[in-house]
Design an enzyme around this catalytic site. Structure first.
Site, mmCIF file in Angstrom:
data_model
loop_
_atom_site.group_PDB
_atom_site.id
_atom_site.type_symbol
_atom_site.label_atom_id
_atom_site.label_comp_id
_atom_site.label_asym_id
_atom_site.label_seq_id
_atom_site.Cartn_x
_atom_site.Cartn_y
_atom_site.Cartn_z
ATOM 1 C CG ASN A 1 -1.788 -1.208 1.309
ATOM 2 O OD1 ASN A 1 -2.655 -1.395 0.468
ATOM 3 N ND2 ASN A 1 -1.585 -2.045 2.307
ATOM 4 C CB THR B 1 1.474 -7.261 0.862
ATOM 5 O OG1 THR B 1 1.380 -7.358 2.284
ATOM 6 C CG2 THR B 1 0.066 -7.173 0.293
ATOM 7 C CG ASP C 1 0.254 -8.014 5.921
ATOM 8 O OD1 ASP C 1 0.250 -8.948 6.743
ATOM 9 O OD2 ASP C 1 1.087 -7.100 5.942
ATOM 10 N N GLY D 1 -0.410 -10.094 10.716
ATOM 11 C CA GLY D 1 -1.695 -9.456 10.458
ATOM 12 C C GLY D 1 -1.885 -8.287 11.392
ATOM 13 N NE ARG D 2 1.948 -3.112 11.789
ATOM 14 C CZ ARG D 2 2.624 -2.815 12.898
ATOM 15 N NH1 ARG D 2 2.094 -2.014 13.797
ATOM 16 N NH2 ARG D 2 3.817 -3.307 13.106
ATOM 17 C CD GLU E 1 1.820 -9.041 13.290
ATOM 18 O OE1 GLU E 1 2.852 -9.420 13.878
ATOM 19 O OE2 GLU E 1 1.838 -8.476 12.175
ATOM 20 C CE1 TYR F 1 10.897 -10.793 9.765
ATOM 21 C CE2 TYR F 1 13.181 -11.510 9.991
ATOM 22 C CZ TYR F 1 12.232 -10.499 10.026
ATOM 23 O OH TYR F 1 12.618 -9.224 10.316
ATOM 24 N NE ARG G 1 9.172 -11.338 5.767
ATOM 25 C CZ ARG G 1 9.351 -10.154 6.340
ATOM 26 N NH1 ARG G 1 8.296 -9.474 6.770
ATOM 27 N NH2 ARG G 1 10.552 -9.645 6.473
#
Length: 421
Positions: free
Chosen positions: A116, A144, A146, A193-194, A250, A299, A302
């Site tokens: 983004n 991403t 996410d 996952g902020r 998270e 990590y 990903r």
């Protein structure tokens, strides 16, 4: 149009397929020698551009590009760097330097592979180039884990991370089920996952539609955390099955919006998340007395190049090729998107979106993807995610390990005074 060089850069957190996009950009650019001269890469993203720390990709032959396309991590390095506001002295200084580097290396095409925030850079560079009458085609390439970029059905990188996490939950669930004792056991896995719960939702695929199979609970940031309702569900599941497996994003928050847990906060206010899974696991132990284990893939989720989604990799290649074609076609300030045509069979195509229009926005889980009680996701979420993890990619191996190999990445000589960042 005049022939000029192309510059490619990673941005933000890397993915297991970001190098597939890089390889596709390089390969597609080489197919247009009449328009594109050299293909350069920035070392460590936009920071590498500012430092004039550039890489000559001509050393990568076809075999090396194939190896690059299968390699996890960011081969050229990445960074997290926000362009300062353009109306500030620092913002003007940074933008001036970027265009000095572009001009010094005859850059007429810039492909920025990011999320983004990176699309904000794409839009701002397009506008700055127009203001300066500098001939630059600036195109984004989405990525991403996410899965939260607005304007695209999914994001390259997500499918492989989702496959890794769903597999991890499936295998951990089989393990904990085999060790059920009289006390009751709980396993908690904390995933990235902020602000959005896409990765957490992906672990629901492990259950295969079986309500008694892990994960029994999935906590996402889109649903406020209700401690009492959560503990009641843990007790209900554990009393029935003898164990309970839980996925925690998270970034889960209390009903008032406060984070369950944060690891640290820097001087700029950026919060590093971590520990929500541990907090939830300890809460269960203290309130219910169950034995518990918790894990953070961090990590690993990903970086799992050994277990790529074939669909994800193909989409990563496709957006890289499309980004170059868009630049060649005279488009600017946009990025290729993935459009879903059908679910069964799964079919998709490449679209296009204006980068500035979606910059810094986040695509959350739709309400229809979150169960009404906020303690799991719905079948609709699984139906959406399932095609994205399909297919396996056979990696070359040596000595029982993936043979990712090394790449020759010679630097380009500097032509400007050092950057005083």
């Amino acid at each position: 149009m005049a022939r000029s060089n192309l510059l490619y850069a990673h941005s933000g957190g890397v993915t297991a397929v970001i190098n597939a996009t890089a390889s596709a950009v390089i390969g597609a650019a080489r197919a247009h020698p009449e328009r594109i001269g050299k293909v350069l890469a920035a070392h460590r993203g936009i920071l590498g551009v500012l430092a004039e720390d550039l890489i000559d990709t001509s050393a990568l032959d076809d075999a090396a590009l194939q190896r690059l396309s299968l390699r996890p991590g960011g081969a050229f390095g990445s960074c997290r760097f926000d362009l300062p506001p353009g109306d500030t002295p620092d913002g003007k200084r940074v933008m001036d330097r970027l265009f000095e580097v572009f001009a010094a290396h005859d850059i007429g095409h810039f492909i920025y592979n990011g999320g983004n925030g990176s699309m904000d850079v794409v839009g701002r560079l397009r506008d700055a180039a127009q203001e300066r009458a500098y001939p630059l085609a600036c195109i984004g390439a989405p990525k991403t884990v996410d899965n939260d970029i607005v304007g695209t059905d999914c994001c390259p990188g997500f499918g492989s991370a989702a496959k890794y996490l769903a597999t991890s939950m499936l295998e951990a669930g089989l393990d904990i089920r085999s060790m059920v004792g009289s006390r009751g056991s709980v396993f908690v896995m904390e995933v990235m996952g902020r602000n959005t719960g896409w990765l957490a939702a992906a672990t629901a695929l492990a259950a295969g539609g079986d309500a008694d199979a892990p994960p029994h609970i999935v906590l996402v940031p889109e649903a406020g955390f209700d401690e009492e309702a959560f503990l009641a569900e843990v007790r209900r599941v554990t009393e029935r099955l003898g164990y309970c497996a839980i996925t925690v994003a998270e970034g889960i928050r209390n009903a008032d919006g406060s984070l369950i847990m944060e690891k640290s906060r820097d001087s700029r206010g950026y919060v590093q998340l971590g520990g929500a899974g541990s907090a939830v696991a300890r809460m269960i132990h203290e309130r219910l007395g169950y034995k518990f284990h918790w894990a953070i893939p961090d990590y690993l989720q990903r970086a799992g190049g050994h277990w790529l989604s074939a669909v994800d990799r193909e989409q990563a290649l496709a957006v890289g090729r499309a980004a170059v074609e868009m630049a060649i076609d005279g488009r600017n300030g946009c990025f290729p998107t993935i459009r879903r045509i059908s679910d069964a069979p799964y079919r998709w195509e490449i679209g296009v979106e204006d980068a500035a229009a979606i910059a810094n926005l986040e695509r959350a889980l739709p309400a229809a993807f979150v169960r009404a009680d906020g303690l799991h996701v719905t079948a609709a979420a699984c139906d959406y995610i399932r095609p994205l993890i399909e297919g396996e990619v056979l990696q070359p191996a040596a000595g029982g390990l993936p043979a990712y190999g090394e790449l020759s990445l010679p630097p380009v000589g500097c032509r400007l005074p050092p950057w005083q960042g």
